[in-house]
Design an enzyme around this catalytic site. Structure first.
Site, mmCIF file in Angstrom:
data_model
loop_
_atom_site.group_PDB
_atom_site.id
_atom_site.type_symbol
_atom_site.label_atom_id
_atom_site.label_comp_id
_atom_site.label_asym_id
_atom_site.label_seq_id
_atom_site.Cartn_x
_atom_site.Cartn_y
_atom_site.Cartn_z
ATOM 1 N N TRP A 71 -4.775 8.910 1.818
ATOM 2 C CA TRP A 71 -5.062 9.873 0.753
ATOM 3 C C TRP A 71 -6.007 9.273 -0.271
ATOM 4 C CZ3 TRP A 71 -0.109 10.886 -2.707
ATOM 5 C CH2 TRP A 71 0.593 9.705 -2.888
ATOM 6 N N ASN A 72 -6.595 10.171 -1.089
ATOM 7 C CA ASN A 72 -7.630 9.756 -2.036
ATOM 8 C C ASN A 72 -7.354 10.283 -3.430
ATOM 9 O OD1 ASN A 72 -9.743 8.764 -0.012
ATOM 10 N ND2 ASN A 72 -9.389 10.838 0.697
ATOM 11 N N HIS A 124 -25.112 33.379 -18.298
ATOM 12 C CA HIS A 124 -23.889 32.885 -18.933
ATOM 13 C C HIS A 124 -23.554 33.720 -20.176
ATOM 14 C CE1 HIS A 124 -24.758 29.300 -16.462
ATOM 15 N NE2 HIS A 124 -23.491 28.971 -16.634
ATOM 16 N N HIS A 145 -17.421 21.951 -12.994
ATOM 17 C CA HIS A 145 -18.632 22.674 -12.564
ATOM 18 C C HIS A 145 -19.428 21.863 -11.541
ATOM 19 C CE1 HIS A 145 -18.120 25.853 -15.665
ATOM 20 N NE2 HIS A 145 -17.342 24.901 -16.145
ATOM 21 N N HIS A 148 -18.693 26.451 -7.365
ATOM 22 C CA HIS A 148 -17.662 26.566 -8.405
ATOM 23 C C HIS A 148 -17.713 27.909 -9.106
ATOM 24 C CE1 HIS A 148 -21.008 25.124 -10.985
ATOM 25 N NE2 HIS A 148 -20.426 25.862 -11.913
ATOM 26 N N ASP A 175 -17.278 30.033 -12.679
ATOM 27 C CA ASP A 175 -17.397 29.971 -14.147
ATOM 28 C C ASP A 175 -16.488 31.044 -14.755
ATOM 29 O OD1 ASP A 175 -19.436 28.074 -13.898
ATOM 30 O OD2 ASP A 175 -21.040 29.450 -14.466
ATOM 31 N N HIS A 184 -16.159 29.643 -20.477
ATOM 32 C CA HIS A 184 -17.202 28.627 -20.288
ATOM 33 C C HIS A 184 -18.296 28.787 -21.357
ATOM 34 C CE1 HIS A 184 -19.941 25.899 -18.409
ATOM 35 N NE2 HIS A 184 -20.680 26.802 -17.796
HETATM 36 MN MN MN Z 1 -20.772 26.402 -14.077
#
Ligand code: MN
Length: 259
Positions: free
Chosen positions: A65-66, A206, A73, A77, A79, A83
């Site tokens: 595992w990590n 945005h 972001h 992804h 938003d 944001h």
């Molecule tokens: Mn973003």
């Protein structure tokens, strides 16, 4: 539609028989995944990093595992409205109503028109599309295909020194405020054009989408496999409490004849 259960039963049957295909729209997540680069005086999102906890070794003989780190972001992804300052009264990523994370998606493909990296989608492009395909879907997503995902194997080419296609201020405002969309999906590193910081209303996608309690989705792949209308989008961001967004998986369900 007599029996409501038969609708889902039909979906299940068509999934099993491959009449409904599930198309992955997500870019693979690795240290090579391009991340937006902002002017040096601003804060910077982290790239993806993966560090081994144990790999069948003295730290854990039976387990691999990590630990991972990245920004909210990084890579493909989602938003959330908070944001952006225009949407700060709306939802964080853990508060998005799940009903708004699954919905109809249409694909507006301008890849043949993108003759320069600073190409901007205008309202007339969307209206011409609607003349052919019908109105934008209620509670749906507009997936904006520019062909930019073809550059995603090379971070430098993908980021292109901040010259990447996007949406004009006027078009972003109109899409956010006057259409029934819940969100906009793009192939580029962010929902806004690379040069959008210099627009009259900086970062208009945005600003207007989040200001209207709507969402963004980035770094999508395989939009070329989707029909202009008729796909169902499933977006699955992590419910980071207080989060402004999240790396996510995005799938489209389409009828097999489209492949
Ligand atoms: Mn973003």
């Amino acid at each position: 539609m007599n029996n409501p259960q038969s609708i889902l039963a039909a979906v299940a049957e068509n999934l099993v028989s491959n009449n409904i295909k599930v198309v992955d729209l997500t870019a693979p997540l690795s240290a090579d995944t391009p991340v937006i680069q902002l002017p040096p005086e601003r804060g910077q999102p982290w790239p993806f990093k993966r560090q081994v906890i144990s790999q069948y070794d003295e730290k854990g003989k039976e387990v691999y595992w990590n630990n991972i780190s990245m920004s909210e972001h990084t890579g493909t992804h989602f938003d959330a409205p908070i944001h952006w300052i225009s949407g700060k009264e709306f939802s964080d990523v853990s508060q998005i109503p799940t009903q708004r994370l699954v919905g109809p998606a249409v694909v507006l493909d301008v890849s043949a028109k993108v003759n320069n990296p600073d190409f901007l989608l205008e309202r007339h492009h969307v209206e011409s599309w609607c003349d052919i395909h019908g109105p934008l879907p209620k509670a749906g997503w507009l997936l904006y295909r520019t062909g930019w995902d073809a550059n995603d194997r090379n971070a430098e080419q993908f980021l292109n020194s901040g010259h990447t296609p996007g949406i004009s201020t006027e078009c972003a405002k109109w899409l956010a405020e006057e259409t029934p969309l819940v969100g906009i999906g793009v192939e580029t590193v962010g929902t806004d054009a690379g040069q959008a910081g210099k627009f009259d209303q900086p970062y208009p996608v945005h600003w207007y989408f989040h200001g209207a309690d709507k969402y963004g989705l980035t770094q999508l792949k395989n939009l070329s496999l989707l029909p202009p209308t008729g796909a169902i989008l499933i977006v699955a961001p992590l419910p980071i409490v207080g989060g402004s967004g999240s790396p996510c998986r995005a799938y489209a369900l389409i009828h097999n004849e489209n492949l």
